[in-house]
Design a protein around this motif. Structure first.
Motif, PDB file in Angstrom:
ATOM      1  N   SER A  28      41.812  52.516  84.713  1.00  0.00           N
ATOM      2  CA  SER A  28      42.022  53.454  85.815  1.00  0.00           C
ATOM      3  C   SER A  28      41.848  54.893  85.341  1.00  0.00           C
ATOM      4  O   SER A  28      41.314  55.745  86.055  1.00  0.00           O
ATOM      5  N   ASN A  29      42.260  55.158  84.104  1.00  0.00           N
ATOM      6  CA  ASN A  29      42.029  56.495  83.564  1.00  0.00           C
ATOM      7  C   ASN A  29      40.534  56.804  83.475  1.00  0.00           C
ATOM      8  O   ASN A  29      40.083  57.893  83.838  1.00  0.00           O
ATOM      9  N   LEU A  30      39.771  55.816  83.016  1.00  0.00           N
ATOM     10  CA  LEU A  30      38.319  56.018  82.918  1.00  0.00           C
ATOM     11  C   LEU A  30      37.694  56.286  84.279  1.00  0.00           C
ATOM     12  O   LEU A  30      36.851  57.159  84.444  1.00  0.00           O
ATOM     13  N   LEU A  31      38.132  55.516  85.279  1.00  0.00           N
ATOM     14  CA  LEU A  31      37.494  55.614  86.592  1.00  0.00           C
ATOM     15  C   LEU A  31      37.895  56.869  87.357  1.00  0.00           C
ATOM     16  O   LEU A  31      37.116  57.386  88.150  1.00  0.00           O
ATOM     17  N   HIS A  32      39.110  57.341  87.120  1.00  0.00           N
ATOM     18  CA  HIS A  32      39.601  58.421  87.971  1.00  0.00           C
ATOM     19  C   HIS A  32      39.769  59.755  87.274  1.00  0.00           C
ATOM     20  O   HIS A  32      39.837  60.780  87.932  1.00  0.00           O
ATOM     21  N   GLN A  33      39.863  59.743  85.955  1.00  0.00           N
ATOM     22  CA  GLN A  33      40.017  61.020  85.252  1.00  0.00           C
ATOM     23  C   GLN A  33      38.898  61.225  84.247  1.00  0.00           C
ATOM     24  O   GLN A  33      38.085  62.107  84.369  1.00  0.00           O
ATOM     25  N   ASP A  34      38.947  60.401  83.221  1.00  0.00           N
ATOM     26  CA  ASP A  34      37.923  60.430  82.184  1.00  0.00           C
ATOM     27  C   ASP A  34      37.689  61.860  81.699  1.00  0.00           C
ATOM     28  O   ASP A  34      36.590  62.381  81.768  1.00  0.00           O
ATOM     29  N   ARG A  35      38.761  62.450  81.205  1.00  0.00           N
ATOM     30  CA  ARG A  35      38.705  63.850  80.759  1.00  0.00           C
ATOM     31  C   ARG A  35      37.575  64.087  79.778  1.00  0.00           C
ATOM     32  O   ARG A  35      37.071  65.210  79.657  1.00  0.00           O
ATOM     33  N   PHE A  36      37.211  63.057  79.020  1.00  0.00           N
ATOM     34  CA  PHE A  36      36.214  63.283  77.975  1.00  0.00           C
ATOM     35  C   PHE A  36      34.868  62.615  78.281  1.00  0.00           C
ATOM     36  O   PHE A  36      34.063  62.373  77.391  1.00  0.00           O
ATOM     37  N   MET A  37      34.676  62.362  79.577  1.00  0.00           N
ATOM     38  CA  MET A  37      33.354  62.016  80.097  1.00  0.00           C
ATOM     39  C   MET A  37      32.660  60.854  79.388  1.00  0.00           C
ATOM     40  O   MET A  37      31.459  60.881  79.130  1.00  0.00           O
ATOM     41  N   VAL A  38      33.445  59.833  79.121  1.00  0.00           N
ATOM     42  CA  VAL A  38      32.901  58.622  78.505  1.00  0.00           C
ATOM     43  C   VAL A  38      31.829  58.019  79.410  1.00  0.00           C
ATOM     44  O   VAL A  38      30.739  57.637  78.960  1.00  0.00           O
TER      45      VAL A  38
END
Ligand code: 26W
Length: 841
Positions: free
Chosen positions: A773-783
């Motif tokens: 969910s962090n990847l899909l909605h935030q992903d501060r470091f643009m993975v």
């Protein structure tokens, strides 16, 4: 030494003179051994009379301790001589102030520096002892978290090797970075009792203890018509110095690393004890000794804890006192301090040294404020090691005022005068004043330590070209404008002694055989290897060495963790602290993608380049997301390694407790080096340099020192992917939506869905839900934004690896063209641009 009319044969008047004038007064009585027999005798003497055991009774630990003490005897003569000459010549030196030193094992390096490896090996063999076994017995002092601490260790190695006077100052943590274990695939931290089996490399000097005050209040008094301030601390702690040898490579120099240990002062205990409270006396002792008890295992996210500020002030105050009162000769005119010392601030951790030196000069030495400030500004220089805003330390005014009231007053005055200068230059631009103030007002009043360091430092440097540029343009632009010429760059480096000569003996031998030994202290000479990239026989030997190093790593991992590294696999390594900005998750998504390609039948297993992925990473104990990512890596590893469909093709190894010792084995075995941080986030990286020097090819973003590595090795010998820093900025500004990438890229969607489905968590979808969910909605470091580019480049890696001759050619060119990354060169740059310290003859 006095040469006045002095009768050499006369009986000296008193014992002290007798000691000083004895013919052996300045020369040590024993030098290095001239023979194997000589060594064996001294080793046995240490074993019998130092350790108190016969050879027959001795354990491996006895033997290790006796050997370490024997070797340090050989270094001692050089240490005494180095100190004597530096004192006599009174030249300018460096005081490197660092809260961290990640030293690695000492024995191998000490043997290398004294050229005693063979003598010792032969001597021990004659006693039936294996040197390698004794070397394995050593527990490395892990007194650092990662790059910043290891850099400090490389720098002091280089300065000793270059004959530049340097004292490294720091903290002798009783417990270093935690020992990492995995339980059910998750990180569990264990205490690192590195001192438990004996500490043969340290020399305590209790007679040079310093008293360090804390708390209390300040008061003013009249000093012959001048109003002065004095600080009356409420409690104090004793700082005991422990000295460590820092041997130069084959040059007879030994510099000093001085680490401070906190112990309770007698007075502190007695007062309470006499009041009849024995338990409280013991408690307060424990309280004092807590200061050097344990390294903060945080990396990049300072916690703002009181104990941490205590640690910082404790070691910096002890170091400055030690230098001013003990190292400088009696009667030294402190106006000449800048001609004698430069205090290099390793990040903001020691910045409290700025008001401390002011306090010493103004309150203790009764110097005029303006004079003291003029001196102080020349005595400090500041290195910044980060770009993450959350890693920039601030200390609340409230805490500082309680713990160091005088220092807070001094900081206020420095700030007032600084802001007055800003007004003078730019007018009453209140927004600018607020931006530049050393004191931040919101969300709470706090001291911005990086600003204080920038105002006080003669120079401010970043640690790679891109980092220094971003530091000037994005982190401290107002200061860059205000102080033209203050900002500079010094690109990091690594010591070729430890990370090539010691870590990779086979490659070292090939290099020496080909171009001579000069490269060990002049790494640019590796350039002379370039033509050999075209030499078929050389390539074959180079490739054989890589294969040998893989088998060596395999042996170590097998013994340590029960892991095997298949002979025919590409070894793909990502070792560094676990942090979201470093993007271990991107690596995981690549592995999951390869796995999915095979198990879904999209690609035949036989068509996939066999790879073993090796991870090494510690997560800060309180960094929940980082720990979840560790869990995920282990979970993916367990699933992949147990699945017969990918057997012989994909393997994931995550040896716990990655440290310097393991790095020395894993890096030389690597084919591919993963340096995949989001552009603009990794200040430099130093692992990237170690891999290239050992003949791994890099897959990396345009970040930190990767930029310079790529420029040097050439585009064709480097796998570049991902957004550049300006592209990252543009995407940020445009409003980054990770879900858009998820929705539009089926490969990415499959990888993420597979993790989300519970495929790696026994069907439990909740385990890694926070990661997904962090990847899909935030992903501060643009993975997600860099995923497609990463996968495409990794596919090119596979193709390239298929042509082994060409791959080896590239690997050789990586070695030949990365001599620039020697920490010796970094030291030359610091000396030229910042320190202006000549070597001592
Ligand atoms: C707990 C507070 C704190 C904050 C920052 C602890 C440690 C830090 C350091 C700045 C983290 C660090 O080690 N930085 C690394 O420094 C290396 C040496 O210059 C660089 O190569 C790395 O890119 C940088 O992350």
């Amino acid at each position: 030494m006095s040469t006045e009319s002095h009768d050499e044969t006369a009986v000296p008047a008193d014992a002290a003179t007798a000691v000083k004038t004895h013919p052996l007064a300045t020369a040590p009585v024993a030098g290095p051994p001239t023979s194997v027999d000589g060594f064996v005798k001294e080793f046995l003497r240490e074993l019998n009379f130092g350790q108190g055991v016969t050879l027959a009774q001795s354990t491996v630990n006895d033997q290790y301790l006796a050997l370490a003490r024997t070797v340090r005897h050989y270094l001692m003569a050089r240490w005494l001589e180095t100190s004597r000459r530096q004192f006599e010549q009174q030249t300018k030196g460096v005081a490197y102030l660092s809260a961290e030193y990640l030293l690695g094992r000492q024995l191998g390096n000490a043997l290398l520096a004294t050229d005693l490896t063979e003598v010792v090996e032969d001597g021990l063999r004659s006693l039936g002892i294996d040197l390698a076994t004794l070397r394995s017995q050593e527990v490395e002092p892990g007194l650092g978290n990662g790059g910043l601490g290891r850099l400090a260790a490389c720098f002091i190695d280089s300065l000793a090797t270059m004959g530049v006077p340097c004292i490294g100052y720091g903290i002798r943590y009783e417990y270093g970075i935690f020992r990492q274990t995995f339980v059910d695939d998750q990180q569990v931290e264990q205490p690192d009792g590195w001192l438990a089996l004996g500490a043969p490399w340290e020399f305590p000097h209790p007679e040079q203890a310093q008293l360090i005050g804390f708390g209390g209040h300040t008061e003013t008094y009249d000093d012959e018509g001048v109003t002065r301030t004095r600080w009356v601390p409420a409690w104090d702690v004793k700082a005991l110095p422990y000295n460590y040898m820092v041997p130069g490579y084959l040059n007879g120099r030994v510099n000093t690393l001085r680490l401070w240990r906190a112990v309770a002062t007698d007075a502190f205990d007695l007062k309470i004890f006499n009041a009849g409270d024995f338990e409280e006396a013991v408690r307060s002792q424990t309280f004092a000794e807590n200061i050097s008890k344990v390294l903060y295992p945080e990396d990049s996210t300072p916690q703002g804890k009181e104990l941490r500020l205590q640690q910082q002030y404790f070691f910096v105050a002890a170091s400055i006192k030690n230098f001013v009162y003990d190292v400088l000769p009696e009667g030294f005119d402190l106006h000449e301090l800048p001609e004698r010392i430069i205090f290099q601030l390793n990040d903001t951790h020691p910045v409290i040294g700025v008001p401390e030196l002011m306090r010493v000069l103004v309150d203790e030495k009764k110097m005029d404020w303006d004079e003291a400030w003029a001196i102080t500004k020349q005595c400090f220089a500041y290195t910044c090691h980060t770009l993450l805003p959350e890693a920039l330390e601030v200390w609340s005014v409230d805490l500082l005022g309680r713990l160091l009231p005088r220092h807070l007053e001094i900081i206020y005055r420095i700030n007032d005068e600084f802001l007055a200068e800003v007004r003078e230059k730019f007018g009453d631009d209140e927004l600018r004043i607020r931006r530049m103030s050393i004191i931040q007002e919101y969300p709470a009043r706090a001291v911005r330590m990086a600003y204080l360091a920038t105002v006080a430092g003669a120079k401010v440097n970043g640690v790679a070209e891109l980092h220094s540029q971003l530091l000037r343009e994005k982190v401290l632009p107002d200061f860059d404008e205000f102080y033209p010429g203050k900002f500079t760059n010094v690109t990091n480096g690594v010591t070729p002694r430890r990370f090539l000569r010691l870590a990779n003996p086979a490659l070292s031998e090939l290099i020496t055989e080909t171009i001579g030994v000069g490269w060990i202290t002049d790494l640019e000479r590796l350039r002379e290897l370039e033509p050999y990239a075209e030499d078929e026989e050389f390539r074959a030997r180079f490739a054989a060495i890589k294969a040998h190093n893989k088998r060596r790593a395999n042996a170590v991992l097998l013994e340590r963790d029960g892991f095997t590294v298949p002979d025919d696999h590409m070894v793909d390594v990502m070792v560094k602290r676990l942090h979201e900005y470093k993007r271990q998750l991107l690596k995981v998504l690549h592995i999951v993608t390869l796995y999915d390609r095979i198990v879904s039948g999209e690609v035949a297993a036989a068509d996939v380049t066999p790879r073993t992925f090796i991870f090494g990473a510690k997560a800060a104990a309180g960094y929940a997301m980082a720990k979840r990512i560790i869990h995920l890596i282990n979970a993916v590893g367990s699933t992949v390694n147990a699945d017969p469909r990918v057997e012989g093709r994909l393997k994931v190894l995550f040896p716990p407790n990655y440290n310097v010792t393991l790095a020395e084995k894993v890096i030389p075995a690597a084919d591919l080096s993963e340096q995949i941080s989001l552009a603009g986030k990794e200040a430099s990286g130093t692992g990237n340099m170690k891999f290239a020097l050992n003949g791994a090819l890099t897959i990396g973003t345009d970040d930190g020192a990767n930029v310079e590595i790529r420029e040097l090795v050439g585009d064709e010998n480097f796998f570049l992917f991902g957004m550049s820093e300006p592209e990252v900025q543009a995407l940020q500004d445009a409003g980054y939506r990770p879900s858009a990438f998820y929705e539009s890229d089926p490969t990415l969607r499959r990888a993420i869905d597979l993790i989300a489905s519970g495929a790696f968590s026994g069907g439990d979808r909740s385990t890694f839900e926070p990661v997904v969910s962090n990847l899909l909605h935030q992903d501060r470091f643009m993975v997600l934004a860099d995923f497609a580019s990463y996968i495409a480049e990794q596919d090119r890696v596979d193709v390239a690896y298929g042509d082994q001759e060409q791959w080896t050619r590239s690997a050789i060119l990586n070695v030949a063209r990365t001599g620039f990354f020697s920490s010796d060169r970094s030291m030359v740059d610091y000396i030229d641009r910042i320190w202006h310290t000549p070597p001592v003859r």
